[in-house]
Enzyme design. Structure first.
Site, mmCIF file in Angstrom:
data_model
loop_
_atom_site.group_PDB
_atom_site.id
_atom_site.type_symbol
_atom_site.label_atom_id
_atom_site.label_comp_id
_atom_site.label_asym_id
_atom_site.label_seq_id
_atom_site.Cartn_x
_atom_site.Cartn_y
_atom_site.Cartn_z
ATOM 1 N N LYS A 1 -21.412 -32.173 43.127
ATOM 2 C CA LYS A 1 -20.703 -31.685 44.318
ATOM 3 C C LYS A 1 -21.563 -31.904 45.552
ATOM 4 O O LYS A 1 -22.661 -31.366 45.657
ATOM 5 C CB LYS A 1 -20.375 -30.187 44.210
ATOM 6 N N GLU B 1 -34.628 -27.342 44.016
ATOM 7 C CA GLU B 1 -35.458 -27.866 45.115
ATOM 8 C C GLU B 1 -34.939 -27.184 46.372
ATOM 9 O O GLU B 1 -33.852 -27.491 46.854
ATOM 10 C CB GLU B 1 -35.349 -29.386 45.203
ATOM 11 N N CYS C 1 -36.862 -30.513 54.225
ATOM 12 C CA CYS C 1 -37.666 -29.396 53.716
ATOM 13 C C CYS C 1 -39.151 -29.714 53.683
ATOM 14 O O CYS C 1 -39.974 -28.810 53.497
ATOM 15 C CB CYS C 1 -37.183 -28.969 52.334
ATOM 16 N N GLU D 1 -37.869 -20.729 57.683
ATOM 17 C CA GLU D 1 -37.552 -22.144 57.859
ATOM 18 C C GLU D 1 -36.527 -22.319 58.976
ATOM 19 O O GLU D 1 -35.432 -21.748 58.930
ATOM 20 C CB GLU D 1 -37.002 -22.727 56.555
#
Length: 478
Positions: free
Chosen positions: A178, A251, A285, A381
């Site tokens: 997906k 991840e 990231c 983040e």
């Protein structure tokens, strides 16, 4: 006069299908802020169909030889090269990325990564057979895990699709993938390309939102769930998968420290760090967004970095002078802007700090200095074109601050002192440590982090191993 939107469809069991209940969502080009397509909002019936197709295809695909799987993946890599311009066009519409950089920085590594895993299919390593008990011979088998439910993110939609399907298929698994609900176009095109090469049911694509992803992870058929995404999403996947003990590959987020010592070549470091921080609008990231600079060169470094930011350009995909395009969606633009709006009084915006243009989701390259270790923008983040700068005194403080976040994916050290570089590479608690560079990746080396950056590895033989299971076979010699 309204423009008719393109119709994207699920790819299940070798054919394109609408959602069973007909529901769709609009897909928006972030460079314009305008819808260009609709995609299925897949529900339980669609997930059931995709999982059933993958389950039915698994026994035959599992039993193919490594050479056959290698041949199929090499054909896929060739097809990606042949249809590169179509992939680029779909990805640019998905993301608003610069056309030239998508062509040069994404297609070649994607093709190389598929070819790497084609080779890995024939390198199923295990311990040699032997007699570890008298009269008995032991054999270790490495087998595919089964059906893999995979969820890819919106920052690198087609490259992350490759990172998902290539090792899984190379190892003999079948896949239900997906893409993000905001970036399905290139993954649907990938399904069309792969569909002409792999047997039906081996590779399936369904589109939808987070509820669709949850249905995939909670489904009883998959043996493994793999996601690249936020920490929150990863924790949700891990919790859902725990109910029937699925394997999980995560991840997740990052907050990469970039530790710059006083003996560094400042000009080169600034040039490389600014690119590694602003590339893809900082939506990476591993991006070089948290810089720690030694006191003696702090002011000079900040001045040079602010100048580099002012000279960095964002804009439309067909502008050859831009380094990066828009943020992916209005919510992401709001999140990035919110970090800047909430800065404490001791912080200073050295460059940028504002939206760019009247259409699309563009944000200026931004540098913020004067920050403290417990500031929100240091600890969380941002996932945008924002580089923060802190000043540290010595090696011990650099390590303490670098490790003092909940993420542990990537990091870098900038110094001419080899011993210091080796000490730092040992002390930094991150899955990757670059020395005098930041962000290069190769298919042969693992990518993955610790702590709240998740677990499991992408790329490399380690990434391939994650999609296999180990079986011990013991036979009597009598």
């Amino acid at each position: 006069m309204s423009t008719e939107l393109r119709r994207l469809r699920n790819y299940i069991d070798g054919e394109f299908r609408d959602a069973v209940d007909g529901r769709t969502t609009e897909v928006v080009n972030p460079a314009t802020g305008e819808a260009y397509a609709t995609a299925p909002l897949s529900g339980q019936a669609d997930v059931d169909a995709a999982m059933a197709a993958a389950e039915a295809a698994f026994p035959a695909w599992r039993d193919t030889t490594p050479a056959e799987r290698q041949k199929a993946l090499l054909k896929i890599a060739d097809a990606f090269e042949e249809r590169a311009e179509e992939l680029i066009a779909a990805e640019v519409e998905n993301t608003g990325k610069p056309i030239g950089l998508t062509r040069s920085e994404e297609i070649p590594p994607m093709v190389d990564q598929i070819r790497f895993f084609a080779g890995a299919a024939r390198m199923l390593e295990g311990r040699s057979a032997g007699e570890y008990m008298e009269g008995m011979t032991s054999i270790v088998r490495r087998e595919p895990v089964g059906v893999c439910a995979q969820v890819a993110p919106w920052n690198y939609p087609m490259m992350m699709a490759v990172w998902k399907f290539a090792p899984a298929i190379a190892a003999g698994n079948t896949v239900v993938l997906k893409p993000s609900d905001t970036t399905p176009a290139s993954t649907v095109l990938i399904a069309e390309i792969i569909g002409s090469i792999l047997p039906k049911g081996v590779f399936n694509v369904i589109t939808g939102d987070r509820d669709t992803g949850r249905l995939m992870v909670e489904h009883p058929i998959p043996a493994m769930a793999s996601i690249t995404g936020s920490v929150r999403a990863g924790m949700s996947v891990a919790e859902s998968a725990s109910k029937d003990l699925k394997r999980v590959h995560l991840e997740l987020g990052g907050k990469a420290p970039v530790v710059v010592f006083a003996d560094t070549d400042i000009a080169k470091a600034v040039e490389d760090i600014s690119v590694a921080g602003f590339f893809n609008a900082g939506q990476d990231c591993t991006a070089a967004t948290r810089v720690l600079v030694q006191e003696g060169i702090h002011d000079e470094f900040v001045s040079a970095l602010a100048k580099a930011a002012a000279e960095t350009k964002t804009g439309q995909p067909d502008d050859e002078d831009v380094l990066y395009g828009p943020l992916n969606n209005p919510n992401q633009l709001k999140q990035v802007a919110g970090f800047i709006e909430r800065l404490p009084a001791h912080a200073k915006v050295e460059a940028g700090g504002h939206q760019v243009g009247e259409k699309g989701y563009f944000y200026a390259p931004t540098v913020v200095s004067g920050l403290k270790q417990d500031d929100e923008i240091i600890q969380r983040e941002v996932f945008g074109p924002v580089i923060t700068v802190q000043s540290f005194s010595d090696e011990a403080q650099a390590v303490e601050w670098a490790n003092g976040v909940e993420y542990a994916l990537a990091s870098s050290v900038w110094t001419k002192d080899h011993g210091r570089a080796m000490r730092m590479s040992k002390a930094l608690d991150f899955g990757c440590v670059w020395i005098n560079t930041h962000i290069p990746l190769v298919a042969e080396m693992p990518h993955g982090g610790f702590k709240k950056s998740g677990y499991g590895k992408d790329l490399s033989g380690y990434g391939f191993d994650d999609y296999t299971r180990i079986k011990h076979v013991m036979t009597s010699l009598d």
